[in-house]
Scaffold this motif. Structure first.
Motif, PDB file in Angstrom:
ATOM      1  N   TYR A  10     -10.409 -22.178 -13.103  1.00 39.05           N
ATOM      2  CA  TYR A  10     -10.143 -21.855 -14.503  1.00 39.05           C
ATOM      3  C   TYR A  10      -9.725 -20.390 -14.551  1.00 39.05           C
ATOM      4  O   TYR A  10     -10.565 -19.486 -14.452  1.00 39.05           O
ATOM      5  CB  TYR A  10     -11.387 -22.124 -15.352  1.00 39.05           C
ATOM      6  CG  TYR A  10     -11.889 -23.541 -15.213  1.00 39.05           C
ATOM      7  CD1 TYR A  10     -11.531 -24.527 -16.130  1.00 39.05           C
ATOM      8  CD2 TYR A  10     -12.698 -23.913 -14.128  1.00 39.05           C
ATOM      9  CE1 TYR A  10     -11.975 -25.837 -15.974  1.00 39.05           C
ATOM     10  CE2 TYR A  10     -13.138 -25.217 -13.967  1.00 39.05           C
ATOM     11  CZ  TYR A  10     -12.764 -26.174 -14.897  1.00 39.05           C
ATOM     12  OH  TYR A  10     -13.198 -27.469 -14.738  1.00 39.05           O
ATOM     13  N   LEU A  11      -8.414 -20.179 -14.646  1.00 44.53           N
ATOM     14  CA  LEU A  11      -7.844 -18.840 -14.546  1.00 44.53           C
ATOM     15  C   LEU A  11      -7.696 -18.263 -15.952  1.00 44.53           C
ATOM     16  O   LEU A  11      -6.949 -18.788 -16.778  1.00 44.53           O
ATOM     17  CB  LEU A  11      -6.491 -18.904 -13.840  1.00 44.53           C
ATOM     18  CG  LEU A  11      -6.469 -19.745 -12.543  1.00 44.53           C
ATOM     19  CD1 LEU A  11      -5.065 -19.814 -11.975  1.00 44.53           C
ATOM     20  CD2 LEU A  11      -7.451 -19.202 -11.517  1.00 44.53           C
ATOM     21  N   ILE A  12      -8.405 -17.161 -16.211  1.00 43.37           N
ATOM     22  CA  ILE A  12      -8.466 -16.577 -17.546  1.00 43.37           C
ATOM     23  C   ILE A  12      -7.779 -15.223 -17.547  1.00 43.37           C
ATOM     24  O   ILE A  12      -8.063 -14.372 -16.695  1.00 43.37           O
ATOM     25  CB  ILE A  12      -9.923 -16.391 -18.007  1.00 43.37           C
ATOM     26  CG1 ILE A  12     -10.757 -17.638 -17.704  1.00 43.37           C
ATOM     27  CG2 ILE A  12      -9.974 -16.007 -19.478  1.00 43.37           C
ATOM     28  CD1 ILE A  12     -10.332 -18.881 -18.420  1.00 43.37           C
ATOM     29  N   ARG A  13      -6.880 -15.019 -18.511  1.00 40.96           N
ATOM     30  CA  ARG A  13      -6.339 -13.679 -18.702  1.00 40.96           C
ATOM     31  C   ARG A  13      -7.283 -12.910 -19.627  1.00 40.96           C
ATOM     32  O   ARG A  13      -7.796 -13.459 -20.608  1.00 40.96           O
ATOM     33  CB  ARG A  13      -4.946 -13.716 -19.334  1.00 40.96           C
ATOM     34  CG  ARG A  13      -4.306 -12.329 -19.338  1.00 40.96           C
ATOM     35  CD  ARG A  13      -3.044 -12.244 -20.151  1.00 40.96           C
ATOM     36  NE  ARG A  13      -2.545 -10.868 -20.127  1.00 40.96           N
ATOM     37  CZ  ARG A  13      -1.599 -10.392 -20.918  1.00 40.96           C
ATOM     38  NH1 ARG A  13      -1.030 -11.178 -21.815  1.00 40.96           N
ATOM     39  NH2 ARG A  13      -1.219  -9.136 -20.829  1.00 40.96           N
ATOM     40  N   HIS A  14      -7.523 -11.652 -19.307  1.00 39.60           N
ATOM     41  CA  HIS A  14      -8.402 -10.810 -20.122  1.00 39.60           C
ATOM     42  C   HIS A  14      -7.899 -10.715 -21.568  1.00 39.60           C
ATOM     43  O   HIS A  14      -6.779 -11.122 -21.880  1.00 39.60           O
ATOM     44  CB  HIS A  14      -8.482  -9.402 -19.518  1.00 39.60           C
ATOM     45  CG  HIS A  14      -7.123  -8.774 -19.380  1.00 39.60           C
ATOM     46  ND1 HIS A  14      -6.415  -8.269 -20.442  1.00 39.60           N
ATOM     47  CD2 HIS A  14      -6.338  -8.605 -18.291  1.00 39.60           C
ATOM     48  CE1 HIS A  14      -5.260  -7.798 -20.035  1.00 39.60           C
ATOM     49  NE2 HIS A  14      -5.173  -8.004 -18.720  1.00 39.60           N
ATOM     50  N   GLY A  15      -8.698 -10.154 -22.430  1.00 43.09           N
ATOM     51  CA  GLY A  15      -8.324 -10.008 -23.835  1.00 43.09           C
ATOM     52  C   GLY A  15      -7.414  -8.805 -24.079  1.00 43.09           C
ATOM     53  O   GLY A  15      -7.124  -8.017 -23.173  1.00 43.09           O
ATOM     54  N   GLN A  16      -6.971  -8.687 -25.322  1.00 41.67           N
ATOM     55  CA  GLN A  16      -6.124  -7.542 -25.702  1.00 41.67           C
ATOM     56  C   GLN A  16      -6.877  -6.242 -25.425  1.00 41.67           C
ATOM     57  O   GLN A  16      -8.082  -6.143 -25.650  1.00 41.67           O
ATOM     58  CB  GLN A  16      -5.784  -7.630 -27.186  1.00 41.67           C
ATOM     59  CG  GLN A  16      -4.818  -6.553 -27.651  1.00 41.67           C
ATOM     60  CD  GLN A  16      -4.751  -6.463 -29.170  1.00 41.67           C
ATOM     61  OE1 GLN A  16      -5.744  -6.166 -29.833  1.00 41.67           O
ATOM     62  NE2 GLN A  16      -3.583  -6.746 -29.735  1.00 41.67           N
ATOM     63  N   TYR A  17      -6.159  -5.218 -24.933  1.00 38.76           N
ATOM     64  CA  TYR A  17      -6.800  -3.955 -24.554  1.00 38.76           C
ATOM     65  C   TYR A  17      -5.931  -2.791 -24.997  1.00 38.76           C
ATOM     66  O   TYR A  17      -4.785  -2.950 -25.433  1.00 38.76           O
ATOM     67  CB  TYR A  17      -7.039  -3.916 -23.043  1.00 38.76           C
ATOM     68  CG  TYR A  17      -5.766  -3.860 -22.219  1.00 38.76           C
ATOM     69  CD1 TYR A  17      -5.353  -2.671 -21.608  1.00 38.76           C
ATOM     70  CD2 TYR A  17      -4.972  -4.989 -22.049  1.00 38.76           C
ATOM     71  CE1 TYR A  17      -4.175  -2.625 -20.856  1.00 38.76           C
ATOM     72  CE2 TYR A  17      -3.801  -4.944 -21.299  1.00 38.76           C
ATOM     73  CZ  TYR A  17      -3.414  -3.762 -20.716  1.00 38.76           C
ATOM     74  OH  TYR A  17      -2.247  -3.717 -19.985  1.00 38.76           O
ATOM     75  N   PHE A  18      -6.490  -1.596 -24.874  1.00 38.14           N
ATOM     76  CA  PHE A  18      -5.751  -0.380 -25.234  1.00 38.14           C
ATOM     77  C   PHE A  18      -4.794  -0.027 -24.094  1.00 38.14           C
ATOM     78  O   PHE A  18      -5.141   0.731 -23.190  1.00 38.14           O
ATOM     79  CB  PHE A  18      -6.731   0.770 -25.506  1.00 38.14           C
ATOM     80  CG  PHE A  18      -7.610   0.546 -26.707  1.00 38.14           C
ATOM     81  CD1 PHE A  18      -7.116   0.749 -27.990  1.00 38.14           C
ATOM     82  CD2 PHE A  18      -8.927   0.126 -26.555  1.00 38.14           C
ATOM     83  CE1 PHE A  18      -7.920   0.541 -29.099  1.00 38.14           C
ATOM     84  CE2 PHE A  18      -9.732  -0.080 -27.661  1.00 38.14           C
ATOM     85  CZ  PHE A  18      -9.229   0.117 -28.938  1.00 38.14           C
ATOM     86  N   ASP A  19      -3.591  -0.600 -24.142  1.00 37.39           N
ATOM     87  CA  ASP A  19      -2.661  -0.417 -23.029  1.00 37.39           C
ATOM     88  C   ASP A  19      -1.995   0.955 -23.023  1.00 37.39           C
ATOM     89  O   ASP A  19      -1.291   1.297 -22.061  1.00 37.39           O
ATOM     90  CB  ASP A  19      -1.587  -1.517 -23.048  1.00 37.39           C
ATOM     91  CG  ASP A  19      -0.843  -1.560 -24.368  1.00 37.39           C
ATOM     92  OD1 ASP A  19      -1.199  -0.809 -25.296  1.00 37.39           O
ATOM     93  OD2 ASP A  19       0.100  -2.372 -24.473  1.00 37.39           O
ATOM     94  N   ASN A  20      -2.203   1.764 -24.085  1.00 39.30           N
ATOM     95  CA  ASN A  20      -1.617   3.106 -24.125  1.00 39.30           C
ATOM     96  C   ASN A  20      -2.646   4.186 -23.829  1.00 39.30           C
ATOM     97  O   ASN A  20      -2.419   5.371 -24.096  1.00 39.30           O
ATOM     98  CB  ASN A  20      -0.988   3.357 -25.503  1.00 39.30           C
ATOM     99  CG  ASN A  20      -1.992   3.176 -26.639  1.00 39.30           C
ATOM    100  OD1 ASN A  20      -3.107   2.703 -26.398  1.00 39.30           O
ATOM    101  ND2 ASN A  20      -1.613   3.553 -27.842  1.00 39.30           N
ATOM    102  N   ALA A  21      -3.798   3.774 -23.267  1.00 39.44           N
ATOM    103  CA  ALA A  21      -4.842   4.743 -22.929  1.00 39.44           C
ATOM    104  C   ALA A  21      -4.374   5.638 -21.782  1.00 39.44           C
ATOM    105  O   ALA A  21      -3.472   5.287 -21.011  1.00 39.44           O
ATOM    106  CB  ALA A  21      -6.129   4.013 -22.557  1.00 39.44           C
ATOM    107  N   GLN A  22      -5.013   6.790 -21.656  1.00 36.24           N
ATOM    108  CA  GLN A  22      -4.590   7.780 -20.670  1.00 36.24           C
ATOM    109  C   GLN A  22      -5.048   7.452 -19.256  1.00 36.24           C
ATOM    110  O   GLN A  22      -4.435   7.878 -18.288  1.00 36.24           O
ATOM    111  CB  GLN A  22      -5.133   9.172 -21.082  1.00 36.24           C
ATOM    112  CG  GLN A  22      -4.591   9.668 -22.413  1.00 36.24           C
ATOM    113  CD  GLN A  22      -3.077   9.817 -22.401  1.00 36.24           C
ATOM    114  OE1 GLN A  22      -2.484  10.335 -21.442  1.00 36.24           O
ATOM    115  NE2 GLN A  22      -2.427   9.359 -23.480  1.00 36.24           N
ATOM    116  N   SER A  23      -6.113   6.687 -19.130  1.00 34.67           N
ATOM    117  CA  SER A  23      -6.628   6.361 -17.804  1.00 34.67           C
ATOM    118  C   SER A  23      -7.036   4.896 -17.759  1.00 34.67           C
ATOM    119  O   SER A  23      -7.242   4.251 -18.795  1.00 34.67           O
ATOM    120  CB  SER A  23      -7.834   7.258 -17.465  1.00 34.67           C
ATOM    121  OG  SER A  23      -8.906   6.993 -18.355  1.00 34.67           O
TER     122      SER A  23
END
Length: 294
Positions: free
Chosen positions: A107-120
């Protein structure tokens, strides 16, 4: 005048009688033809129906909700399965042979929405919506009423958070297992070109690591697996799409042609002979439409 009229009346009456007789004969003839055609049609229909019924009874039956491929695979003897393979399919793709009859469910799960513009990378955590998405994913997995064996996640914070939220929704809690090889990356340069070149892959990709992760989880049951297993893997879209192409033996350069929503479930079953059944890909129908992102 009177004599002539009196003589012609019987003649006209006889002619009328002949016409009536002809009409009755015609009607009876047509009626007989109709009845003959009707009974002939019924006779041949009955013959054809019984002939088709006998042929259908000899064919295997399967439910409307059951994959015909799965049904026919179950009807084959073990020796037949290895022989009846397509010329375009490499049955030894994992380097193994049939060692047990157990199945492997992933059961392959993609993670949830995240802060993709974070600095690190450490700051690329799930958003509020991302956490909500994975709650729906965990509920969906729990509703399957499956005894899951393992819950594995990549080393990135958003995957760890997603796996933790999923585990909270399961009635039977699992120990979280981290695998750094599942960390996001660039496997190969996509075709057609979509903004990622081979130079990008050479600079930022890590194909050897990604292929090692694939070999770890994508294989038929080994001799030390007596029963079928159900493993949950929480990781990233690039690897997940690449793994789909690789296990289905599609050109791996096609990995960027598909989209996977956040929190989606891709379900793959690996049969004991190495055959693959993809039961769902990127399923996110359990998440409300206004909360779906990709």
């Amino acid at each position: 005048m009177y004599a002539t009229s009196k003589n012609t009346m019987p003649q006209r009456s006889l002619a009328s009688q002949m016409c009536v007789i002809c009409l009755h004969l015609t009607q009876r003839f047509l009626t007989l033809r109709f009845l003959f055609g009707l009974f002939t049609g019924i006779f041949f229909t009955i013959i054809i129906y019984h002939r088709n019924e006998s042929v259908v009874d000899k064919q295997p039956h399967f439910r409307a909700d059951q994959s015909k491929f799965e049904y026919e695979k179950n009807q084959l003897l073990p020796d037949d399965v290895s022989v009846k393979t397509s010329a375009g399919w490499n049955s030894s793709w994992d380097g193994l042979k049939r060692e047990t009859s157990a199945l492997r469910h992933l059961y392959l799960i993609r993670h949830g929405q995240y802060f993709d513009n974070a600095q690190s990378l450490s700051e690329m955590k799930l958003t509020i919506l991302g956490r909500e998405q994975l709650k729906y994913t965990g509920i969906r997995l729990n509703q399957m009423n499956i005894q899951f064996n393992r819950l594995i996640h990549s080393g990135m914070v958003r995957a760890l958070e997603s796996a933790t939220i999923i585990n909270e929704q399961l009635d039977q809690k699992l120990t979280l297992i981290q695998d750094a090889n599942l960390t996001e990356g660039l496997p190969v340069a996509p075709v057609p070109y979509a903004g990622i070149s081979q130079r990008d892959v050479d600079s930022y990709g890590d194909k050897a690591r990604i292929d090692a992760a694939f070999a770890t989880y994508f294989h038929r049951a080994r001799h030390n697996q007596p029963r079928e297993t159900h493993d949950i893997l929480v990781f990233h879209a690039n690897l997940l799409r690449y793994f789909i192409c690789k296990v289905m033996q599609f050109p791996t350069q096609a990995w960027l042609r598909m989209t996977l929503n956040h929190g989606s479930i891709t379900q793959i079953t690996i049969l004991s002979d190495g055959s693959i059944i993809m039961k769902s890909m990127g399923d996110s129908g359990f998440i409300p439409a206004n909360k779906v992102t990709f």
